[in-house]
Design an enzyme around this catalytic site. Structure first.
Site, PDB file in Angstrom:
ATOM      1  CB  SER A   1      -0.888   0.016   1.242  1.00  0.00           C
ATOM      2  OG  SER A   1      -1.536   1.261   1.402  1.00  0.00           O
TER       3      SER A   1
ATOM      4  CE1 TYR B   1      -4.155  -2.073   4.809  1.00  0.00           C
ATOM      5  CE2 TYR B   1      -3.441   0.173   4.339  1.00  0.00           C
ATOM      6  CZ  TYR B   1      -3.833  -1.081   3.898  1.00  0.00           C
ATOM      7  OH  TYR B   1      -3.900  -1.342   2.551  1.00  0.00           O
TER       8      TYR B   1
ATOM      9  CE  LYS C   1      -1.596  -3.992   2.925  1.00  0.00           C
ATOM     10  NZ  LYS C   1      -1.673  -5.254   2.150  1.00  0.00           N
TER      11      LYS C   1
END
Length: 247
Positions: free
Chosen positions: A136, A149, A153
Site C-alpha cells: 500500500s 495498517y 504494509k
C-alpha cells in the site's frame, strides 16, 4: 504487450473481492490455470459462476495452521499474488493489541506462510516463478488514522525485499505493488466523504484515486516475463503521491 500465462498455474489470495477478484479474472483471461483463495464461500461461489475454470479454495488466513492444509492438494504453482489483507484504521491512541495481532496475522504472517509453501514447491521443481505482494501507499508515507495498517504494509515491503534476496538465486522474482486508494466497492464506502476525498486527492499530482484495472495491470506485468529483470521492487501505483513528498 500481449501478456499470456498459458501453461502456468497461479494462486491469488483474497480473491473474493476487489483487486484480488479482478486479478483472478485477468489471469484466467490470459490463460493461467488459477486457484482463487478466499475466506468467504459466497464470494467463491459467485466468482466460480463468472470464471468456471477457477479452482476455489476456502481458507481463513488468520488461522495460519490451516493454510498448509488448504493448499496441500493445489499442485504446483508458478505465479503467486498475496493480496489478502484487512484494514483496521485507527489513530495512534485508539490502536490496541488485538487489532495489531489480527492485522499482522493476515497482512504479514499469512503472506510469509503462503509464500513459504509456494516457493518451496518452485525450488523443488527448479521451475522458478514470480510472486507479487500487494502492499500500500500507506507503507511509504505517514497517514493519519492508519497506524497499524501502515505498519503492516511497511512490513510487507520489508518481507518483499528479503524474499527477493533469498529466492532470487532460485530464479524466483518477488515484488510488491503499493497502490493509493483504489476504487473498489469497499473503498467507495470508506471514502464517501467528499471532504476526506479532497484532502487525499490533493496529495496526488494526478488528482484522483486509482482504478482497479490500473493496479491489476501492474500486477500482471510483474508476474509476466516482460518484467524478467525486476525483483525486490516496491512499485507505487499512486499518481505521483510519494514523488510529491518533497514539493
Amino acid at each position: 504487450m500481449n501478456i499470456r500465462f498459458d501453461g502456468k498455474r497461479a494462486l491469488v489470495t483474497g480473491a473474493g473481492k476487489g483487486i484480488g477478484r479482478d486479478v483472478v479474472k485477468k489471469l484466467v483471461e490470459c490463460g493461467a490455470e488459477t486457484i482463487a483463495l478466499s475466506r468467504t464461500q459466497s464470494d467463491l461461489d459467485s466468482l466460480k459462476q463468472e470464471c468456471p475454470s477457477i479452482i476455489p479454495v476456502l481458507c481463513d488466513l488468520a488461522d495460519s495452521e490451516s493454510i498448509s492444509t488448504a493448499l496441500k492438494d493445489c499442485g504446483p504453482i508458478d505465479l503467486l499474488v498475496n493480496n489478502a489483507a484487512i484494514a483496521i484504521c485507527e489513530s495512534f491512541f485508539d490502536a490496541n493489541t488485538a487489532d495489531f495481532d489480527k492485522t499482522f496475522d493476515i497482512n504479514v504472517k499469512a503472506t510469509i506462510v503462503v509464500s513459504q509453501i509456494v516457493a518451496k514447491g518452485m525450488i523443488e521443481r527448479k521451475a522458478g516463478g514470480s510472486i507479487v505482494n500487494v502492499s500500500s501507499q500507506a507503507s511509504l508515507r505517514g497517514l493519519k488514522n492508519h497506524l497499524i495498517y501502515a505498519a503492516s504494509k511497511a512490513a510487507v515491503d520489508s518481507v518483499t525485499r528479503t524474499m527477493s534476496l533469498e529466492l532470487g538465486p532460485h530464479n524466483i522474482r518477488t515484488n510488491a505493488v503499493n497502490p493509493t486508494v483504489t476504487n473498489t466497492a469497499m473503498a467507495k464506502v470508506g471514502w464517501s466523504d467528499p471532504v476526506k476525498v479532497k484532502a487525499m486527492t490533493s496529495l496526488i499530482p494526478l488528482g484522483r484515486f486509482a482504478e482497479v484495472s490500473e493496479v491489476v495491470s501492474v500486477i500482471l506485468f510483474l508476474l509476466s516475463d516482460f518484467s524478467s529483470m525486476v525483483s525486490g521492487s516496491c512499485v507505487p501505483i499512486d499518481g505521483g503521491c510519494v514523488a510529491s513528498l518533497g514539493t
